[in-house]
Design an enzyme around this catalytic site. Structure first.
Site, PDB file in Angstrom:
ATOM      1  N   HIS A  27       9.996 -23.200  10.588  1.00 19.16           N
ATOM      2  CA  HIS A  27       8.974 -24.216  11.026  1.00 19.16           C
ATOM      3  C   HIS A  27       7.358 -24.087  10.620  1.00 19.16           C
ATOM      4  O   HIS A  27       6.549 -25.076  11.038  1.00 19.16           O
ATOM      5  CB  HIS A  27       8.633 -23.071  12.857  1.00 19.16           C
ATOM      6  CG  HIS A  27      10.083 -23.851  13.338  1.00 19.16           C
ATOM      7  ND1 HIS A  27      10.235 -23.534  14.509  1.00 19.16           N
ATOM      8  CD2 HIS A  27      10.974 -24.336  12.805  1.00 19.16           C
ATOM      9  CE1 HIS A  27      12.074 -23.750  14.985  1.00 19.16           C
ATOM     10  NE2 HIS A  27      11.837 -24.059  14.432  1.00 19.16           N
ATOM     11  N   ARG A  31       7.510   1.354   7.745  1.00 21.97           N
ATOM     12  CA  ARG A  31       8.199   2.277   8.808  1.00 21.97           C
ATOM     13  C   ARG A  31       8.758   1.552   9.584  1.00 21.97           C
ATOM     14  O   ARG A  31       8.738   1.885  10.913  1.00 21.97           O
ATOM     15  CB  ARG A  31       7.055   2.800   9.332  1.00 21.97           C
ATOM     16  CG  ARG A  31       6.290   3.410   8.364  1.00 21.97           C
ATOM     17  CD  ARG A  31       4.111   3.839   8.446  1.00 21.97           C
ATOM     18  NE  ARG A  31       3.602   4.693   7.661  1.00 21.97           N
ATOM     19  CZ  ARG A  31       3.143   4.595   7.467  1.00 21.97           C
ATOM     20  NH1 ARG A  31       2.000   4.470   9.027  1.00 21.97           N
ATOM     21  NH2 ARG A  31       1.974   5.877   6.616  1.00 21.97           N
ATOM     22  N   GLY A  36      -1.406  -5.628   8.822  1.00 23.80           N
ATOM     23  CA  GLY A  36      -3.042  -5.378   8.575  1.00 23.80           C
ATOM     24  C   GLY A  36      -2.992  -6.014   6.803  1.00 23.80           C
ATOM     25  O   GLY A  36      -3.912  -6.843   6.577  1.00 23.80           O
ATOM     26  N   CYS A  57       2.860  -3.076   4.241  1.00 22.54           N
ATOM     27  CA  CYS A  57       1.336  -1.940   4.748  1.00 22.54           C
ATOM     28  C   CYS A  57       2.965  -1.290   5.735  1.00 22.54           C
ATOM     29  O   CYS A  57       4.553  -1.688   5.503  1.00 22.54           O
ATOM     30  CB  CYS A  57       0.951  -2.453   5.133  1.00 22.54           C
ATOM     31  SG  CYS A  57       0.503  -3.536   7.073  1.00 22.54           S
ATOM     32  N   GLY A  58       2.115  -0.594   6.134  1.00 20.57           N
ATOM     33  CA  GLY A  58       3.583  -0.024   7.397  1.00 20.57           C
ATOM     34  C   GLY A  58       3.649  -0.010   8.303  1.00 20.57           C
ATOM     35  O   GLY A  58       4.446  -0.472   8.255  1.00 20.57           O
ATOM     36  N   THR A  59       2.706  -1.713   8.919  1.00 22.10           N
ATOM     37  CA  THR A  59       4.002  -2.225   9.691  1.00 22.10           C
ATOM     38  C   THR A  59       3.659  -3.368   9.020  1.00 22.10           C
ATOM     39  O   THR A  59       4.781  -4.932  10.277  1.00 22.10           O
ATOM     40  CB  THR A  59       2.421  -2.085  11.157  1.00 22.10           C
ATOM     41  OG1 THR A  59       1.442  -3.378  10.697  1.00 22.10           O
ATOM     42  CG2 THR A  59       2.879  -1.168  11.872  1.00 22.10           C
ATOM     43  N   GLY A  60       3.358  -4.079   8.375  1.00 18.48           N
ATOM     44  CA  GLY A  60       3.447  -5.495   8.027  1.00 18.48           C
ATOM     45  C   GLY A  60       2.309  -6.744   8.528  1.00 18.48           C
ATOM     46  O   GLY A  60       2.601  -7.370   8.341  1.00 18.48           O
ATOM     47  N   HIS A  82       6.755 -30.105  12.331  1.00 20.55           N
ATOM     48  CA  HIS A  82       6.235 -29.166  12.150  1.00 20.55           C
ATOM     49  C   HIS A  82       4.968 -29.243  10.877  1.00 20.55           C
ATOM     50  O   HIS A  82       4.617 -28.435  10.618  1.00 20.55           O
ATOM     51  CB  HIS A  82       7.249 -28.231  11.605  1.00 20.55           C
ATOM     52  CG  HIS A  82       8.238 -27.684  12.297  1.00 20.55           C
ATOM     53  ND1 HIS A  82       8.026 -26.880  14.078  1.00 20.55           N
ATOM     54  CD2 HIS A  82      10.322 -27.757  12.604  1.00 20.55           C
ATOM     55  CE1 HIS A  82       9.293 -27.013  14.229  1.00 20.55           C
ATOM     56  NE2 HIS A  82      10.179 -27.669  13.665  1.00 20.55           N
ATOM     57  N   ASP A 124       1.028  -1.386   0.213  1.00 18.55           N
ATOM     58  CA  ASP A 124      -0.148   0.580   0.344  1.00 18.55           C
ATOM     59  C   ASP A 124       1.018   0.955   0.191  1.00 18.55           C
ATOM     60  O   ASP A 124       1.611   0.995  -0.537  1.00 18.55           O
ATOM     61  CB  ASP A 124      -0.655   0.207   1.018  1.00 18.55           C
ATOM     62  CG  ASP A 124      -0.427   0.057   2.652  1.00 18.55           C
ATOM     63  OD1 ASP A 124       1.232   0.675   2.696  1.00 18.55           O
ATOM     64  OD2 ASP A 124      -1.241   0.265   3.662  1.00 18.55           O
TER      65      ASP A 124
HETATM   66  C1  RB5 Z   1      -1.916   3.519   6.576  1.00 19.68           C
HETATM   67  O1  RB5 Z   1      -1.569   4.360   7.143  1.00 19.68           O
HETATM   68  C2  RB5 Z   1      -0.685   2.297   7.694  1.00 19.68           C
HETATM   69  O2  RB5 Z   1      -2.391   1.817   8.460  1.00 19.68           O
HETATM   70  C3  RB5 Z   1      -0.919   0.403   6.734  1.00 19.68           C
HETATM   71  O3  RB5 Z   1      -0.105   0.623   6.136  1.00 19.68           O
HETATM   72  C4  RB5 Z   1      -0.734  -0.762   7.634  1.00 19.68           C
HETATM   73  O4  RB5 Z   1       0.820  -0.010   8.458  1.00 19.68           O
HETATM   74  C5  RB5 Z   1      -1.923  -1.077   8.538  1.00 19.68           C
HETATM   75  O5  RB5 Z   1      -1.784  -2.289   9.119  1.00 19.68           O
END
Ligand code: RB5
Length: 192
Positions: A101, A112, A73, A68-71, A136, A9
């Site tokens: 595993h 991010r 979502g 995504c921002g954190t991986g 496993h 995204d």
């Molecule tokens: C988008 O701003 C952010 O929420 C998305 O990339 C992600 O980090 C969600 O888990």
């Protein structure tokens, strides 16, 4: 040749460049680029995660990389697709263990969280670490069972797979040890 579907995204757009550069440099990898193709905030991570997850689940791709921002979502979303095992592996140790595993078939990264220079090591380890199998495999099989393995039957010498979600749902109840004899009989009738 391993086919790898890649999607992100807007929050993963910058890291996507590092992912594509690394994968393009590998002679044993072919990329299926699922976008996003701009940094616009108009996209929602579930849309792109489902594209990549379906590509892997259908066999169009062997593995998937989602950013995504954190991986988080994209991992939550991809795991809704049957046959997908996705998780955020924002460091090398998680990338290695997720293959050895859990036979992870979709790695997710946080744009991010992970720096571009970390990508070659994380993805390299993830692509090259084999699944250990053994004990496993038994555990991964239990995950597949929980997803509702398809009900198969022989009809005129041909194997028919009943994979309609309603049938899957009822078969799940049928298999539960908490299902009593009466409910079992009723479910068999309904499925038939
Ligand atoms: C988008 O701003 C952010 O929420 C998305 O990339 C992600 O980090 C969600 O888990």
């Amino acid at each position: 040749m391993m086919k790898v579907a890649v999607g992100c995204d807007h929050a993963g757009f910058v890291l996507r460049r590092a992912v594509l550069d690394f994968l393009d440099g590998r002679e044993d990898v072919e990329v299926l680029d699922c976008g996003s193709f701009t940094e616009d905030k108009g996209d929602d991570y579930p849309d792109i995660a489902l594209k990549v997850a379906h590509a892997v689940a259908s066999g169009e791709a062997d593995r998937g990389v989602l950013i995504c921002g954190t991986g988080i979502g994209v991992a939550i979303t991809a795991n809704k697709v049957r046959g997908i095992r996705a998780m955020a592996c924002n460091d090398v140790d998680l990338a290695r263990m997720s293959r050895a595993h859990n036979d992870l078939n979709v790695i997710t990264l946080g744009g991010r969280v992970v720096r571009p220079e970390q990508v070659p090591e994380i993805l390299g380890v993830w692509l090259d670490t084999p699944f250990e199998g053994g004990r496993h495999l038994q555990r991964v099989n239990k995950i597949s069972q929980a997803e509702g393995a398809a009900l198969c039957s022989q009809v005129n010498g041909r194997t028919v797979i009943f994979n309609h979600p309603l049938v899957q749902h009822k078969v799940g109840i049928l298999r539960s040890r908490d299902t009593g004899a009466r409910q079992f009989r009723e479910l068999v009738q309904e499925i038939a």
